[in-house]
Design an enzyme around this catalytic site. Structure first.
Site, PDB file in Angstrom:
ATOM      1  N   HIS A 132       0.759  -2.874   1.902  1.00 27.95           N
ATOM      2  CA  HIS A 132      -0.382  -2.363   1.137  1.00 27.95           C
ATOM      3  C   HIS A 132      -1.039  -1.174   1.827  1.00 27.95           C
ATOM      4  O   HIS A 132      -0.785  -0.897   2.993  1.00 27.95           O
ATOM      5  CB  HIS A 132      -1.398  -3.474   0.875  1.00 27.95           C
ATOM      6  CG  HIS A 132      -2.032  -4.066   2.096  1.00 27.95           C
ATOM      7  ND1 HIS A 132      -3.086  -3.475   2.747  1.00 27.95           N
ATOM      8  CD2 HIS A 132      -1.751  -5.198   2.769  1.00 27.95           C
ATOM      9  CE1 HIS A 132      -3.443  -4.229   3.773  1.00 27.95           C
ATOM     10  NE2 HIS A 132      -2.637  -5.283   3.814  1.00 27.95           N
ATOM     11  N   CYS A 148       0.357  -8.634   7.345  1.00 29.95           N
ATOM     12  CA  CYS A 148       0.672  -7.625   6.332  1.00 29.95           C
ATOM     13  C   CYS A 148       1.044  -6.306   6.988  1.00 29.95           C
ATOM     14  O   CYS A 148       0.708  -6.046   8.141  1.00 29.95           O
ATOM     15  CB  CYS A 148      -0.529  -7.396   5.411  1.00 29.95           C
ATOM     16  SG  CYS A 148      -0.802  -8.755   4.248  1.00 29.95           S
TER      17      CYS A 148
END
Length: 173
Positions: A132, A148
């Site tokens: 992301h 992440c």
């Protein structure tokens, strides 16, 4: 020249100078050689130790992006696939993040300045992880996340357009 005209010209020059001095962050993506034949074109390869993500292309090339990876004991390695793609996604803290930061709201709306997902996100098949964007560009190039992979917003927008659902993702140490 009247003083009012001089003031207008000076104001315009100052405004133009300010506009030219404001720069949008450039993409950190680079076209590089990539000769690791274990990975087919279209595969995303994350090298945690380098803090780089590679999109493998044909002809022994790849697009390389600077990323932030999981902090100590949070980085993941292994195989996954992209399961979904979102523009300006909302974010809900995982139970682990909530435990460390109990003051966080249940949901942060997409597009909010405090939303850690940035401009776009692609969820992965290996649990609560995603590739992301970020609204904290200073984190890029560091090991700071809960697993992440964070990218500059310009870079996630670029990668987002280049890959699809079921794209293979491999994270190496």
């Amino acid at each position: 020249m009247r003083s009012g005209s001089r003031f207008t010209i000076v104001s315009l020059l100052l405004a133009l100078g300010f506009a030219l001095s404001v720069q949008t962050p450039a993409s950190a993506a680079e076209l590089v050689g990539f000769s690791d034949h274990r990975f087919r074109p279209g595969t995303i390869v994350i090298r945690n130790s380098e803090k780089r993500l590679y999109l493998v292309l044909r002809g022994n090339r790849a697009i390389r992006y600077k990323v932030a990876v999981g902090k100590s004991r949070k980085a993941w390695t292994g195989h996954a696939q992209i399961t979904a793609k979102y523009i300006s996604p909302a974010w809900s803290p995982s139970p682990e993040v909530r435990r460390d930061f109990p003051h966080l709201p249940d949901v942060i709306a997409g597009g909010a300045p405090n939303n850690p997902m940035g401009a776009a996100a692609m969820t992965l098949s290996n649990g609560n992880f995603a590739i992301h964007g970020t609204n904290r560009p200073g984190s890029i190039g560091r090991a700071v996340s809960y697993g992440c992979i964070r990218m500059a917003n310009n870079d996630i927008k670029d990668l987002f357009q280049r890959v699809g659902i079921r794209t293979q993702v491999v994270a190496l140490p």
